[in-house]
Design a protein around this motif. Structure first.
Motif, mmCIF file in Angstrom:
data_model
loop_
_atom_site.group_PDB
_atom_site.id
_atom_site.type_symbol
_atom_site.label_atom_id
_atom_site.label_comp_id
_atom_site.label_asym_id
_atom_site.label_seq_id
_atom_site.Cartn_x
_atom_site.Cartn_y
_atom_site.Cartn_z
ATOM 1 N N LEU A 72 50.891 27.743 20.909
ATOM 2 C CA LEU A 72 50.228 27.088 22.039
ATOM 3 C C LEU A 72 49.345 28.068 22.797
ATOM 4 C CD1 LEU A 72 49.912 24.519 23.775
ATOM 5 C CD2 LEU A 72 51.859 25.309 25.121
ATOM 6 N N PHE A 73 49.815 29.300 22.959
ATOM 7 C CA PHE A 73 49.025 30.324 23.646
ATOM 8 C C PHE A 73 47.735 30.621 22.886
ATOM 9 C CE2 PHE A 73 47.963 34.830 24.227
ATOM 10 C CZ PHE A 73 47.753 34.859 25.599
ATOM 11 N N LEU A 74 47.820 30.739 21.565
ATOM 12 C CA LEU A 74 46.632 31.012 20.764
ATOM 13 C C LEU A 74 45.647 29.841 20.819
ATOM 14 C CD1 LEU A 74 48.213 32.678 17.600
ATOM 15 C CD2 LEU A 74 46.862 33.796 19.376
ATOM 16 N N SER A 75 46.166 28.626 20.714
ATOM 17 C CA SER A 75 45.289 27.446 20.755
ATOM 18 C C SER A 75 44.610 27.315 22.112
ATOM 19 C CB SER A 75 46.092 26.183 20.445
ATOM 20 O OG SER A 75 46.647 26.238 19.152
ATOM 21 N N PHE A 76 45.351 27.558 23.183
ATOM 22 C CA PHE A 76 44.769 27.462 24.521
ATOM 23 C C PHE A 76 43.726 28.556 24.737
ATOM 24 C CE2 PHE A 76 44.807 28.424 29.103
ATOM 25 C CZ PHE A 76 44.413 27.185 29.591
ATOM 26 N N GLY A 77 44.016 29.770 24.265
ATOM 27 C CA GLY A 77 43.036 30.845 24.384
ATOM 28 C C GLY A 77 41.767 30.548 23.604
ATOM 29 N N GLY A 78 41.920 29.988 22.403
ATOM 30 C CA GLY A 78 40.749 29.602 21.633
ATOM 31 C C GLY A 78 39.956 28.492 22.288
ATOM 32 N N LEU A 79 40.658 27.536 22.905
ATOM 33 C CA LEU A 79 39.968 26.435 23.592
ATOM 34 C C LEU A 79 39.153 26.941 24.776
ATOM 35 C CD1 LEU A 79 39.486 23.399 24.077
ATOM 36 C CD2 LEU A 79 41.620 23.379 25.392
ATOM 37 N N VAL A 80 39.743 27.829 25.589
ATOM 38 C CA VAL A 80 39.026 28.370 26.752
ATOM 39 C C VAL A 80 37.814 29.185 26.303
ATOM 40 C CG1 VAL A 80 39.216 29.944 28.713
ATOM 41 C CG2 VAL A 80 41.076 28.358 28.210
ATOM 42 N N THR A 81 37.996 30.008 25.271
ATOM 43 C CA THR A 81 36.880 30.811 24.765
ATOM 44 C C THR A 81 35.781 29.928 24.186
ATOM 45 O OG1 THR A 81 38.496 32.515 24.191
ATOM 46 C CG2 THR A 81 36.286 32.770 23.310
ATOM 47 N N SER A 82 36.165 28.857 23.502
ATOM 48 C CA SER A 82 35.176 27.930 22.955
ATOM 49 C C SER A 82 34.414 27.222 24.070
ATOM 50 C CB SER A 82 35.879 26.900 22.064
ATOM 51 O OG SER A 82 34.951 25.972 21.540
ATOM 52 N N PHE A 83 35.100 26.852 25.140
ATOM 53 C CA PHE A 83 34.441 26.193 26.274
ATOM 54 C C PHE A 83 33.430 27.120 26.937
ATOM 55 C CE2 PHE A 83 34.194 24.948 30.741
ATOM 56 C CZ PHE A 83 33.911 23.592 30.630
ATOM 57 N N ILE A 84 33.803 28.391 27.105
ATOM 58 C CA ILE A 84 32.879 29.361 27.708
ATOM 59 C C ILE A 84 31.680 29.603 26.793
ATOM 60 C CG2 ILE A 84 32.651 31.747 28.482
ATOM 61 C CD1 ILE A 84 35.593 31.639 29.326
ATOM 62 N N THR A 85 31.958 29.709 25.491
ATOM 63 C CA THR A 85 30.874 29.938 24.532
ATOM 64 C C THR A 85 29.868 28.801 24.536
ATOM 65 O OG1 THR A 85 32.399 31.204 23.131
ATOM 66 C CG2 THR A 85 30.374 30.389 22.101
ATOM 67 N N PHE A 86 30.357 27.589 24.733
ATOM 68 C CA PHE A 86 29.499 26.408 24.692
ATOM 69 C C PHE A 86 28.375 26.495 25.718
ATOM 70 C CE2 PHE A 86 29.396 21.545 25.320
ATOM 71 C CZ PHE A 86 28.297 21.440 24.498
ATOM 72 N N PHE A 87 28.664 27.036 26.903
ATOM 73 C CA PHE A 87 27.685 27.041 27.986
ATOM 74 C C PHE A 87 27.011 28.398 28.188
ATOM 75 C CE2 PHE A 87 30.595 23.559 29.004
ATOM 76 C CZ PHE A 87 29.690 22.523 29.190
ATOM 77 N N LEU A 88 27.428 29.416 27.447
ATOM 78 C CA LEU A 88 26.772 30.718 27.595
ATOM 79 C C LEU A 88 25.376 30.705 26.978
ATOM 80 C CD1 LEU A 88 29.484 33.435 26.815
ATOM 81 C CD2 LEU A 88 28.319 33.037 28.987
ATOM 82 N N PRO A 89 24.387 31.239 27.671
ATOM 83 C CA PRO A 89 23.030 31.320 27.095
ATOM 84 C C PRO A 89 22.824 32.597 26.283
ATOM 85 C CG PRO A 89 22.950 31.997 29.369
ATOM 86 C CD PRO A 89 24.398 31.662 29.081
ATOM 87 N N LEU A 90 23.817 32.979 25.519
ATOM 88 C CA LEU A 90 23.760 34.239 24.794
ATOM 89 C C LEU A 90 23.980 34.040 23.297
ATOM 90 C CD1 LEU A 90 25.878 36.439 27.246
ATOM 91 C CD2 LEU A 90 23.394 36.399 27.030
#
Length: 218
Positions: free
Chosen positions: A14-32
């Motif tokens: 669950l910790f790994l899945s949640f960490g991946g979800l948060v990182t994916s959400f941040i990546t989605f909106f980053l202009p980088l």
């Protein structure tokens, strides 16, 4: 490996899945997602994501502008947006399902079959989320490489290169896939534990004895 219990495996996944979800959400909106450095003007750095294109100068700082037309987007950006939406949606549902399937969480207490089904659902959704994160990042990377080595473009024209968000996208996708895989491992460990407890709880088989009748011959 007695320390690797079913409950510990559930929480690690669950910790790994949640960490991946948060990182994916941040990546989605980053202009980088992509970066460009011009040799003609080394004071300017260009950045591009799925939603914005930005320019950084020492005089003004970072200035971003959103893409004006949704229909005018390139195919790779349009497909990447849709896949990232699917990734965040399935990842969120997967984390919720896995959370309620954990041992010790009050909802569905005592309903082992329901909790087992929630863990399996969480693993499947985490897998889908991870794959739909890896797909758009890899697609944008492929288009960037093709355009970078395109011989039809003059050498004086600056070329886009990989940005930091692409690497975070690959990491988030792998975290979601690994987290989903660990959920399946936790389910298998729980099944093995339940089977072992069922065997130990069975009453011992009473050995059969032969009884002989003693008769006298008169």
């Amino acid at each position: 490996m007695a320390f690797l219990t079913t409950r510990l495996m559930q929480r690690a996944s669950l910790f790994l899945s949640f960490g991946g979800l948060v990182t994916s959400f941040i990546t989605f909106f980053l202009p980088l997602w992509k970066t460009l450095n011009s040799d003609l003007n080394e004071m300017e750095n260009w950045y591009e994501g799925l939603w914005h294109i930005c320019i950084f100068t020492e005089e003004v700082g970072l200035h971003c502008k959103a893409f004006e037309s949704f229909l005018a987007l390139p195919v790779d950006k349009l497909v990447s947006r849709v896949l990232m939406f699917v990734s965040i949606g399935t990842g969120s549902l997967g984390v919720l399902a896995a959370f309620f399937g954990l041992d010790g969480v009050k909802p569905f207490t005592g309903q082992k079959r329901a909790k087992r089904g929630l863990l399996i659902m969480g693993g499947v959704l985490s897998w889908v989320s991870g794959l739909t994160t890896l797909a758009p990042v890899s697609l944008v990377a492929y288009v960037t490489v093709v355009e970078f080595w395109d011989e039809n473009i003059p050498d004086v024209v600056p070329r886009w290169e990989f940005g930091e968000a692409m690497f975070s996208g690959w990491i988030s996708g792998l975290l979601l896939v690994v987290g989903g895989s660990f959920l399946f491992v936790a389910v298998c460990m729980g099944d093995h534990k339940a089977e072992k407890e069922a065997r130990t709880s069975l009453p011992e088989e009473i050995p059969r004895t032969l009884h002989y009748l003693k008769t006298e011959v008169l």
